[in-house]
Design a protein around this motif. Structure first.
Motif, PDB file in Angstrom:
ATOM      1  N   ALA A 246       2.804   8.169 -12.481  1.00  0.00           N
ATOM      2  CA  ALA A 246       3.935   8.904 -12.455  1.00  0.00           C
ATOM      3  C   ALA A 246       4.998   9.160 -12.095  1.00  0.00           C
ATOM      4  CB  ALA A 246       2.982  10.228 -13.766  1.00  0.00           C
ATOM      5  N   THR A 247       5.204   9.492 -11.051  1.00  0.00           N
ATOM      6  CA  THR A 247       5.999  10.619  -9.972  1.00  0.00           C
ATOM      7  C   THR A 247       6.793   9.096  -9.731  1.00  0.00           C
ATOM      8  OG1 THR A 247       4.726  11.487  -8.891  1.00  0.00           O
ATOM      9  CG2 THR A 247       6.260  11.094  -8.242  1.00  0.00           C
ATOM     10  N   GLY A 248       5.921   7.749  -9.595  1.00  0.00           N
ATOM     11  CA  GLY A 248       7.324   6.563  -9.598  1.00  0.00           C
ATOM     12  C   GLY A 248       7.750   5.961 -10.697  1.00  0.00           C
ATOM     13  N   VAL A 249       7.347   5.981 -12.190  1.00  0.00           N
ATOM     14  CA  VAL A 249       7.692   5.450 -13.206  1.00  0.00           C
ATOM     15  C   VAL A 249       9.076   6.520 -13.348  1.00  0.00           C
ATOM     16  CG1 VAL A 249       7.210   5.504 -15.633  1.00  0.00           C
ATOM     17  CG2 VAL A 249       5.269   4.673 -14.047  1.00  0.00           C
TER      18      VAL A 249
ATOM     19  N   VAL B  96      14.699   1.398 -17.565  1.00  0.00           N
ATOM     20  CA  VAL B  96      13.387   0.829 -17.514  1.00  0.00           C
ATOM     21  C   VAL B  96      13.218  -0.043 -16.133  1.00  0.00           C
ATOM     22  CG1 VAL B  96      12.592  -1.085 -19.213  1.00  0.00           C
ATOM     23  CG2 VAL B  96      13.209   0.348 -20.078  1.00  0.00           C
ATOM     24  N   GLY B  97      14.548  -1.229 -15.902  1.00  0.00           N
ATOM     25  CA  GLY B  97      13.877  -1.470 -15.118  1.00  0.00           C
ATOM     26  C   GLY B  97      13.743  -0.171 -13.191  1.00  0.00           C
ATOM     27  N   GLY B  98      14.241   0.756 -13.272  1.00  0.00           N
ATOM     28  CA  GLY B  98      14.689   1.471 -12.585  1.00  0.00           C
ATOM     29  C   GLY B  98      13.063   1.981 -12.546  1.00  0.00           C
ATOM     30  N   ALA B  99      12.197   2.593 -13.822  1.00  0.00           N
ATOM     31  CA  ALA B  99      11.026   2.972 -14.176  1.00  0.00           C
ATOM     32  C   ALA B  99      10.417   2.234 -13.286  1.00  0.00           C
ATOM     33  CB  ALA B  99      10.704   2.923 -15.910  1.00  0.00           C
ATOM     34  N   TYR B 100      10.113   0.595 -13.360  1.00  0.00           N
ATOM     35  CA  TYR B 100       9.268  -0.535 -13.227  1.00  0.00           C
ATOM     36  C   TYR B 100       9.130  -0.711 -11.992  1.00  0.00           C
ATOM     37  CZ  TYR B 100       7.414  -5.072 -12.302  1.00  0.00           C
ATOM     38  OH  TYR B 100       6.162  -6.535 -11.725  1.00  0.00           O
ATOM     39  N   ALA B 101      10.473  -0.939 -11.237  1.00  0.00           N
ATOM     40  CA  ALA B 101      10.857  -0.302  -9.579  1.00  0.00           C
ATOM     41  C   ALA B 101       9.841   0.654  -9.257  1.00  0.00           C
ATOM     42  CB  ALA B 101      11.896  -0.628  -9.518  1.00  0.00           C
TER      43      ALA B 101
ATOM     44  N   ILE C 291       7.364   0.920  -5.614  1.00  0.00           N
ATOM     45  CA  ILE C 291       7.446   1.186  -4.585  1.00  0.00           C
ATOM     46  C   ILE C 291       6.666   2.774  -4.485  1.00  0.00           C
ATOM     47  CG2 ILE C 291       9.324   3.028  -2.747  1.00  0.00           C
ATOM     48  CD1 ILE C 291      11.060   0.754  -4.782  1.00  0.00           C
ATOM     49  N   GLU C 292       6.260   3.024  -5.317  1.00  0.00           N
ATOM     50  CA  GLU C 292       5.216   4.374  -5.064  1.00  0.00           C
ATOM     51  C   GLU C 292       4.120   3.137  -4.519  1.00  0.00           C
ATOM     52  OE1 GLU C 292       3.229   7.895  -6.655  1.00  0.00           O
ATOM     53  OE2 GLU C 292       4.183   6.497  -8.090  1.00  0.00           O
ATOM     54  N   GLY C 293       3.585   2.834  -5.547  1.00  0.00           N
ATOM     55  CA  GLY C 293       2.419   1.403  -4.938  1.00  0.00           C
ATOM     56  C   GLY C 293       2.520   0.967  -3.635  1.00  0.00           C
TER      57      GLY C 293
END
Length: 140
Positions: free
Chosen positions: A51-54, A83-88, A92-94
């Motif tokens: 959730a943090t990355g999203v 939306v794009g930022g949440a996906y990215a 990135i967090e992964g």
């Protein structure tokens, strides 16, 4: 005198039986659960983004999208950026939370092979003797 001879014979037989068990050339039963490590390698894959990355990615993307256009275009750019930022952000967090797995290949004395996976370094090296124990392997 007969009792002394009988006692000596009993001692000799006992010593002879104990010697046969301690004989290094005496054949032992094969250990089907025992084997030798043939390969150890580490794999690494991306962890799960949370959730943090999203949230952080969505906020950053929304702010950047809000900088573009005006009126309805600005609103669409803000939503698309979020939306794009949440996906990215999730991906990135992964990548930041990599997961390492130690894989140990074993050839058992009965000819079978197996691969065992560990989340932490099991400190096993190629050529070491191991045995199966409760679904995993341990040094023998």
């Amino acid at each position: 005198m007969k009792n002394i001879h009988a006692a000596l014979l009993a001692i000799a037989l006992t010593a002879s039986a104990a010697g046969a068990q301690a004989d290094p050339h005496h054949k032992h039963r094969a250990c089907k659960a025992c084997g030798k490590v043939t390969n150890v390698y580490v794999t690494e894959k991306n962890g799960d983004g949370g959730a943090t990355g999203v949230i952080v990615g969505g906020l950053a993307g929304g702010l950047l999208g809000n900088q573009v256009g005006s009126g309805t275009g600005k609103s669409l750019a803000t939503v698309a950026g979020a939306v794009g930022g949440a996906y990215a952000g999730k991906h990135i967090e992964g990548r930041m939370n990599k997961v390492r797995t130690w894989n140990v290949k074993v050839r058992f004395d009965d000819g079978k092979t197996g691969t065992y996976h560990f989340r932490k370094d099991p400190h096993l090296r190629t050529g070491e003797r191991v045995r199966r124990n409760d679904g995993t392997i341990v040094r023998s």
